[in-house]
Design an enzyme around this catalytic site. Structure first.
Site, PDB file in Angstrom:
ATOM      1  N   ASP A  88       0.860  -1.171   0.000  1.00 50.37           N
ATOM      2  CA  ASP A  88       0.000   0.000   0.000  1.00 50.37           C
ATOM      3  C   ASP A  88       0.909   1.238   0.000  1.00 50.37           C
ATOM      4  O   ASP A  88       2.130   1.146   0.167  1.00 50.37           O
ATOM      5  CB  ASP A  88      -0.992  -0.011   1.179  1.00 50.37           C
TER       6      ASP A  88
HETATM    7  C1  NOJ Z   1      -4.055   3.917  -0.004  1.00 52.28           C
HETATM    8  C2  NOJ Z   1      -5.239   3.023   0.169  1.00 52.28           C
HETATM    9  O1  NOJ Z   1      -5.167   2.369   1.413  1.00 52.28           O
HETATM   10  C3  NOJ Z   1      -5.379   1.977  -0.930  1.00 52.28           C
HETATM   11  O2  NOJ Z   1      -6.611   1.325  -0.751  1.00 52.28           O
HETATM   12  C4  NOJ Z   1      -5.270   2.620  -2.281  1.00 52.28           C
HETATM   13  O3  NOJ Z   1      -5.467   1.666  -3.291  1.00 52.28           O
HETATM   14  C5  NOJ Z   1      -3.909   3.270  -2.389  1.00 52.28           C
HETATM   15  N1  NOJ Z   1      -3.808   4.311  -1.382  1.00 52.28           N
HETATM   16  C6  NOJ Z   1      -3.631   3.866  -3.763  1.00 52.28           C
HETATM   17  O4  NOJ Z   1      -4.360   5.002  -3.951  1.00 52.28           O
END
Ligand code: NOJ
Length: 703
Positions: free
Chosen positions: A253
């Site tokens: 993430d």
């Molecule tokens: C953080 C989020 O937790 C995740 O769900 C998302 O896909 C990513 N950012 C990318 O934007």
């Protein structure tokens, strides 16, 4: 490929890092990440770039500069549609309709692919029990089976049989694992769940994604048993790769490798990179420790280069599966983008989905459905608001999404009052001044639709709340409408179960409208006026009060359960029942259904069991019923939940029609994790079938 090239392939940065090569901005973010301009052409992927022309241009420029002309992979957060937005995933869970889910995801894929997106960071399959957590809106709910089925349908919808087709995209499940268990519902917080809880509840969704062939999985921000998921060998090497045989790509993430430093696992970037590589991370999103320290780690022998080679092989294999080596632009096509985005067929599907996700919670005196052409009052912050698409609607604009429009489309004569929109808590707003005097203008309306809820920006990522009640002004509005003698139909817009108990006495009907996307207003109108008979069921329990949270249907029993009336020294609250206000699986309809004749038949040797139940539509309205099968394992070597959803079937029933619904119960469905393996143990099982988790017929069988 050189080691530097491989490490670049393993790094993902946002589009603003991909300037023209000679002029990349070496200040600001690039400097913070210690990124050099010669690194840029080596980066393997980017996130959240949109627009066919833009993506084609970026890809051309990138491939000219990339030493081997390896195409870049364009990933994005397409969570519940791109331009045409369908209901938030928690609402889609309420439809219990896997076909609708697959169709909706396929629609999202068509639009996203045409704009150049090649992979979406969806589905989120985190099991959720705590409505304080803003991200519950992104999950199909609290039940492992429902999550697993919705997840599989979503992956199938995005990828189809061939993800290289111009109208398909690859799917990335997230957030592996157990992110939904964040303590106190506070985002990014610690998760501490037992191995049994993890195996039997939290992992099912991710496993379903793997089994459905999802191309990628994303790590989560939380710790699991004191190790950040991004550095967890247990999750990534042991469970995901060795046990489940996942050969797709593992991405972190956003900034999660770097976050192992504040977590306190890694002392610095080099150690963070080492943990990530050893755990099995293939792509580092939005931090650059693998890129910066990978070479040093390999040269010093601290990390085996084989791990890097395996990761790069998986990334290139995905690019190959997507057909990027033949066509690096994949579905990107400006003409197609115009043609498919928000086309009539897509908007019609969004409307159908919106209506299918509306949950009717209360309908006293059968005030709903409303008469066509009715004269209605309409009050509250969502009366004429376009903020009903739901979080993650990054590039979308509304269609027939306001409620006012939805009512007018059905011929209603509408007078509005007190319709000032909410402002988000994120921006420091908690309420507005008392505006209830405005309601006096609705004196001549017998029925008032009260459009209440929470601001969509106060749901989703980084939107945890401790108070789940409607803002004071909204609660006062409902009370005043009731005191004015109005029939009140509350339509609740929210990304989580809110605390509705305080306002129930003021409402004749309560309609849970979540955030339903591009055609929210039209879909709600279809239900309010009876063009669509509500069939959705809650995918997540609604608490009586936030003090009960987490409250969910498939909990364990205690040694001192409440039997009959609660009293001292049993497991209960002094000031509130244990049960939620509305449980999982609950939802009313304009039809009425009667269940009878539950039969449980053993086959030779006991299993599989054949279970059947009769369900009859005893009303004069055609309807769709979701027949739910729950089972309780009465005694086992690990304690078992009081009930668990094991199957569900949707049946359409004409007025007066009766159907027999059958289920097959297999050994696998009765197995549980005994801390070493999934096992079946003989004994008594309570078989329950019915309308909702708290409304079932039951029979006990010995196996
Ligand atoms: C953080 C989020 O937790 C995740 O769900 C998302 O896909 C990513 N950012 C990318 O934007």
């Amino acid at each position: 490929m050189s080691l530097e090239e491989k490490l670049g392939e393993m790094t993902q940065l946002s589009p603003n890092f991909f300037g023209a090569a000679e002029s990349v901005d070496l200040t600001g973010p690039m400097q913070q990440m210690n990124l050099k301009s010669e690194d840029v052409p080596l980066l393997g992927s980017t996130l959240n770039a949109f627009g066919a022309e833009n993506i084609i241009e970026m890809q051309k420029r990138h491939m000219e500069r990339q030493p081997h002309h390896i195409p870049m992979l364009f990933m994005a957060d397409v969570i519940h549609g791109l331009k045409t937005v369908y209901p938030i995933p928690l609402a889609m869970g309420c439809s219990f309709d896997t076909g609708l889910m697959e169709e909706s995801a396929a629609m999202a894929a068509r639009e996203a692919a045409a704009t150049g997106v090649q992979l979406t960071f969806s589905p989120m399959c985190d099991l959720v029990r705590d409505p304080r957590w803003g991200r519950v809106m992104e999950s199909p709910g609290e039940d492992p089976l429902l999550i697993a089925r919705m997840t599989a349908a979503t992956v199938k919808g995005y990828q189809g049989d061939d993800m290289s087709a111009p109208d398909r995209i690859a799917s990335c499940f997230k957030h592996f694992g157990g992110y939904g268990g964040s303590e106190g519902g506070r985002d990014y917080n610690t998760v501490d769940i037992s191995d049994g809880m993890l195996r039997e509840f939290y992992l099912d969704g991710y496993k379903a994604a793997v089994d459905a062939g999802a191309a990628m999985g994303m790590t989560s921000f939380n710790t699991i048993d004191r190790i950040p998921a991004t550095g967890s060998k247990k999750l990534y090497r042991k469970i995901l790769r060795d046990e489940w045989g996942f050969d797709g790509v593992a991405i972190t993430d956003f900034d999660a490798v770097n976050e192992m430093i504040p977590h306190g696992l890694a002392a610095g970037g080099k150690e963070a990179a080492k943990y990530a590589l050893e755990a099995g991370v293939d792509i580092e999103m939005m931090s650059t420790h693998i890129l910066n320290y990978g070479k040093e780690l390999v040269r010093s022998g601290e990390v085996d280069e084989k791990l890097i080679d395996e990761a790069v092989w998986r990334i290139l294999s995905l690019k190959n599966r997507l057909g990027l080596f033949e066509n690096p632009f994949k579905g990107a096509d400006a003409g197609k983008e115009k043609e498919v985005c928000q086309c009539d067929a897509h908007m019609a599907l969004a409307r159908k989905a919106a209506a299918r996700c509306v949950v009717l919670l209360k309908n006293e005196g059968k005030i709903l459905p409303l008469q066509k052409g009715a004269k209605l009052g309409l009050a509250g912050p969502f009366a004429d608001s376009l903020s009903v698409l739901g979080g993650w609607s990054i590039t979308a604009t509304g269609g027939n999404s306001t409620l006012l429009r939805g009512l007018q489309m059905h011929g209603a004569e509408v007078k509005t009052a007190m319709a000032e929109e909410l402002k988000p808590m994120q921006m420091g707003f908690f309420d507005v001044s008392d505006q209830t005097a405005e309601l006096d203008s609705l004196a001549d309306c017998e029925i008032v639709v009260a459009a209440v809820g929470e601001h969509p920006d106060d749901t989703g990522e980084s939107a945890s709340r401790t108070i789940l009640r409607l803002s004071h002004n909204q609660e006062k509005m409902l009370e005043k409408l009731h005191d004015m003698g109005k029939k009140v139909v509350a339509v609740v817009f929210s990304g989580r179960p809110l605390e509705l108990k305080p306002v129930l006495p003021f409402c004749d009907a309560v309609v849970q409208a979540w955030f339903l996307g591009s055609e929210a207003g039209a879909g709600i109108g279809d239900v309010l006026f009876g063009d669509v008979n509500p069939s959705a069921r809650l995918s997540m329990s609604f608490p009586q009060t936030v003090g009960q949270v987490p409250v969910y249907y498939n909990h364990m029993n205690t040694g001192r359960p409440v039997v009959g009336k609660p009293h001292r020294f049993v497991s209960c609250y002094l000031d509130c029942p244990n049960e939620p206000l509305y449980p999982f699986g609950y939802g009313l309809s304009y039809s009425e259904y009667a269940y009878s004749n539950l039969r449980v038949e053993k086959t030779e040797g006991g299993l599989p069991l054949q279970v059947s139940v009769d369900v009859e539509n005893t009303s004069k309205v055609a309807g769709r019923e979701t027949v739910q099968l729950y089972i309780r394992d009465v005694a086992a070597s690990c304690v078992r939940p009081v009930k668990e959803l094991k199957d569900f079937v949707q049946v359409d029933l004409a007025p007066g029609e009766k159907k027999t619904v059958s289920f097959t119960v297999t050994t696998e469905m009765l197995s549980f994790w005994n801390n070493e393996a999934f096992v079946f143990e003989h004994g008594d099982f309570v078989i329950m079938a019915g309308h909702s988790s708290d409304e079932v017929l039951s029979e006990t069988v010995t196996l």
